[in-house]
Write a protein that holds these residues in place. Structure first.
Motif, PDB file in Angstrom:
ATOM      1  N   VAL A  38       0.798  -1.163   0.091  1.00  0.00           N
ATOM      2  CA  VAL A  38       0.024  -0.149  -0.113  1.00  0.00           C
ATOM      3  C   VAL A  38       0.850   1.145   0.011  1.00  0.00           C
ATOM      4  CG1 VAL A  38      -0.174  -0.127   2.544  1.00  0.00           C
ATOM      5  CG2 VAL A  38      -1.850   1.155   1.138  1.00  0.00           C
ATOM      6  N   VAL A  39       0.492   2.178  -0.864  1.00  0.00           N
ATOM      7  CA  VAL A  39       1.297   3.411  -0.888  1.00  0.00           C
ATOM      8  C   VAL A  39       0.320   4.460  -0.454  1.00  0.00           C
ATOM      9  CG1 VAL A  39       2.424   5.278  -2.359  1.00  0.00           C
ATOM     10  CG2 VAL A  39       2.832   2.947  -2.762  1.00  0.00           C
ATOM     11  N   VAL A  40       0.452   5.261   0.627  1.00  0.00           N
ATOM     12  CA  VAL A  40      -0.082   6.321   1.107  1.00  0.00           C
ATOM     13  C   VAL A  40       0.413   7.687   0.834  1.00  0.00           C
ATOM     14  CG1 VAL A  40      -1.058   7.481   3.123  1.00  0.00           C
ATOM     15  CG2 VAL A  40      -1.045   5.130   3.173  1.00  0.00           C
ATOM     16  N   GLY A  41      -0.299   8.632   0.036  1.00  0.00           N
ATOM     17  CA  GLY A  41       0.305   9.961  -0.318  1.00  0.00           C
ATOM     18  C   GLY A  41      -0.661  10.940   0.054  1.00  0.00           C
ATOM     19  N   THR A  42       0.025  12.060   0.659  1.00  0.00           N
ATOM     20  CA  THR A  42      -0.691  13.208   1.075  1.00  0.00           C
ATOM     21  C   THR A  42       0.146  14.317   0.205  1.00  0.00           C
ATOM     22  OG1 THR A  42      -1.049  12.424   3.232  1.00  0.00           O
ATOM     23  CG2 THR A  42      -1.052  14.798   2.946  1.00  0.00           C
ATOM     24  N   SER A  43      -0.916  15.232  -0.566  1.00  0.00           N
ATOM     25  CA  SER A  43      -0.264  16.379  -1.271  1.00  0.00           C
ATOM     26  C   SER A  43       0.883  15.925  -2.123  1.00  0.00           C
ATOM     27  CB  SER A  43       0.323  17.378  -0.274  1.00  0.00           C
ATOM     28  OG  SER A  43       0.281  18.624  -0.866  1.00  0.00           O
ATOM     29  N   ALA A  44       2.208  16.491  -1.901  1.00  0.00           N
ATOM     30  CA  ALA A  44       3.176  16.082  -2.694  1.00  0.00           C
ATOM     31  C   ALA A  44       3.461  14.623  -2.769  1.00  0.00           C
ATOM     32  CB  ALA A  44       4.557  16.784  -2.374  1.00  0.00           C
ATOM     33  N   GLY A  45       3.032  13.800  -1.509  1.00  0.00           N
ATOM     34  CA  GLY A  45       3.326  12.487  -1.540  1.00  0.00           C
ATOM     35  C   GLY A  45       2.410  11.709  -2.422  1.00  0.00           C
ATOM     36  N   SER A  46       1.368  12.387  -2.561  1.00  0.00           N
ATOM     37  CA  SER A  46       0.251  11.634  -3.543  1.00  0.00           C
ATOM     38  C   SER A  46       0.748  11.754  -4.818  1.00  0.00           C
ATOM     39  CB  SER A  46      -1.114  12.327  -3.513  1.00  0.00           C
ATOM     40  OG  SER A  46      -1.212  13.562  -3.720  1.00  0.00           O
ATOM     41  N   VAL A  47       1.576  12.568  -5.371  1.00  0.00           N
ATOM     42  CA  VAL A  47       1.951  12.754  -6.809  1.00  0.00           C
ATOM     43  C   VAL A  47       3.107  11.797  -6.916  1.00  0.00           C
ATOM     44  CG1 VAL A  47       3.404  14.225  -8.363  1.00  0.00           C
ATOM     45  CG2 VAL A  47       1.629  15.204  -6.837  1.00  0.00           C
ATOM     46  N   VAL A  48       3.826  11.609  -5.991  1.00  0.00           N
ATOM     47  CA  VAL A  48       5.091  10.653  -6.045  1.00  0.00           C
ATOM     48  C   VAL A  48       4.418   9.159  -5.870  1.00  0.00           C
ATOM     49  CG1 VAL A  48       7.335   9.717  -4.894  1.00  0.00           C
ATOM     50  CG2 VAL A  48       6.939  12.173  -5.009  1.00  0.00           C
ATOM     51  N   GLY A  49       3.465   8.987  -4.907  1.00  0.00           N
ATOM     52  CA  GLY A  49       2.941   7.626  -4.888  1.00  0.00           C
ATOM     53  C   GLY A  49       2.232   7.340  -6.296  1.00  0.00           C
ATOM     54  N   ALA A  50       1.529   8.460  -7.083  1.00  0.00           N
ATOM     55  CA  ALA A  50       1.085   7.883  -8.350  1.00  0.00           C
ATOM     56  C   ALA A  50       1.929   7.797  -9.238  1.00  0.00           C
ATOM     57  CB  ALA A  50       0.154   9.188  -8.926  1.00  0.00           C
ATOM     58  N   LEU A  51       2.855   8.318  -9.306  1.00  0.00           N
ATOM     59  CA  LEU A  51       4.081   8.099 -10.251  1.00  0.00           C
ATOM     60  C   LEU A  51       4.614   6.750  -9.676  1.00  0.00           C
ATOM     61  CD1 LEU A  51       6.267  11.504 -10.328  1.00  0.00           C
ATOM     62  CD2 LEU A  51       4.690  10.635 -12.102  1.00  0.00           C
TER      63      LEU A  51
END
Length: 325
Positions: A38-51
């Motif tokens: 599981v990858v959890v992303g918030t803000s900038a982290g959501s972009v990196v998680g999506a990549l």
């Protein structure tokens, strides 16, 4: 082994911090963040998680941040994303002038007065700030060619805040129909900077208004290891006389409380936070694109040193044991 990855908020420089940390993890242990359960992303982290879920290797995310050569697969993915992103326009490094001074969600003030114990300072501030005017499509555009309307098979959890009531929503886990680019745009909608994102008639803003990391969403999942990259907090107790020191200390305290919840179920947690020296490189403007390369390189080296410390060796050894033969 069941591995979770939590990527916190932090704007453009936070994205670069994640890039350095993930590259170091791969170089030192051989663990590829794309393999996280599981990858959890918030803000900038959501972009990196999506990549990551789109197929970018950690080294390609770092190379993209430092303008260095990428793998063939990474270059192919980047070409699909960057052409559309360039057409959409560049994200400004500062909010445009001449914004309205009206609150973005005045009804939230009444709710806060009625139930003050249930209100987080970040979500209240998001409601009181004027709505931003920078289009969030500048964030979403580059992801649309990579995902379309399809959500990844592997878990991608993207945190945002409902502007009307300040509640956290985790797209990909909660029952809210949305595509990845729109979910990421909502998670990145910094209050007072980006426009709130409307999904199903409800407005959402940056998940960092609830928590800079939202690491507690992986508590009680029964994971063996959780790796957390937290650009907005601070490592160590070394004093730093700067305007962002109180906020970073508060972020560190909030993260410690979230990590404690994750550890209660027996999950091992390894946290990466910027050191005082790294924060000096990151600067005060989280949206400054000129710092991307330097932040990525410093975070990469700092993360390599972090993995050599005695309190990181257990998790490092677990991840190393997963290295392909």
């Amino acid at each position: 082994m069941r591995i979770g990855l939590v990527l916190g908020a932090g704007g453009v420089v936070g994205h670069a911090f994640h890039a350095g940390v993930l590259a170091a993890l791969h170089e030192v242990t051989g663990w590829d963040a794309r393999d996280a359960e599981v990858v959890v992303g918030t803000s900038a982290g959501s972009v990196v998680g999506a990549l990551l879920r789109a197929g970018f290797e950690p080294r390609d995310i770092a190379a993209r941040a430092t303008d260095e050569p990428m793998t063939v697969q990474g270059a192919r993915l980047a070409a699909r994303a960057d052409g559309v992103r360039r057409d959409a326009g560049r994200i400004p490094s500062r909010p445009p002038r001449g914004r309205t001074l009206s609150m973005s969600a005045p009804a939230a003030l009444l709710r806060a007065a009625w139930r003050p114990w249930s209100v987080r300072p970040g979500t209240l501030a998001a409601a009181l700030l004027p709505a931003g005017v920078v289009p969030t499509e500048l964030v979403a555009a580059g992801l649309r060619p990579l995902f379309g309307d399809t959500w990844p098979v592997k878990a991608l959890w993207v945190n945002a805040v409902r502007l009307g009531d300040g509640r956290r929503v985790t797209f990909g886990r909660d029952d809210v129909p949305v595509d990845v680019p729109t979910a990421v745009a909502a998670s990145c909608a910094i209050p007072g900077f980006f426009e709130p994102v409307a999904i199903g008639g409800t407005r959402y803003v940056d998940g960092g208004a609830h928590s800079p990391t939202n690491a507690d969403v992986v508590a009680r999942l029964g994971l063996d290891v959780v790796v957390v990259s937290s650009p907005m907090s601070i490592a160590g107790n070394r004093l730093r006389l700067a305007a962002d020191q109180p906020f970073r200390r508060m972020a560190r305290l909030a993260l410690a409380q979230e990590v404690a919840r994750v550890r209660r179920s027996g999950t091992r947690v390894l946290v990466f936070q910027p050191t005082v020296d790294e924060i000096a490189v990151m600067g005060f403007n989280a949206m400054d694109p000129t710092r991307r390369a330097a932040v990525t390189r410093h975070a990469r080296e700092s993360a390599r040193r972090r993995l050599d410390r005695h309190d990181a060796r257990e998790v490092r050894d677990v991840l190393s044991a997963l290295r392909p033969a």
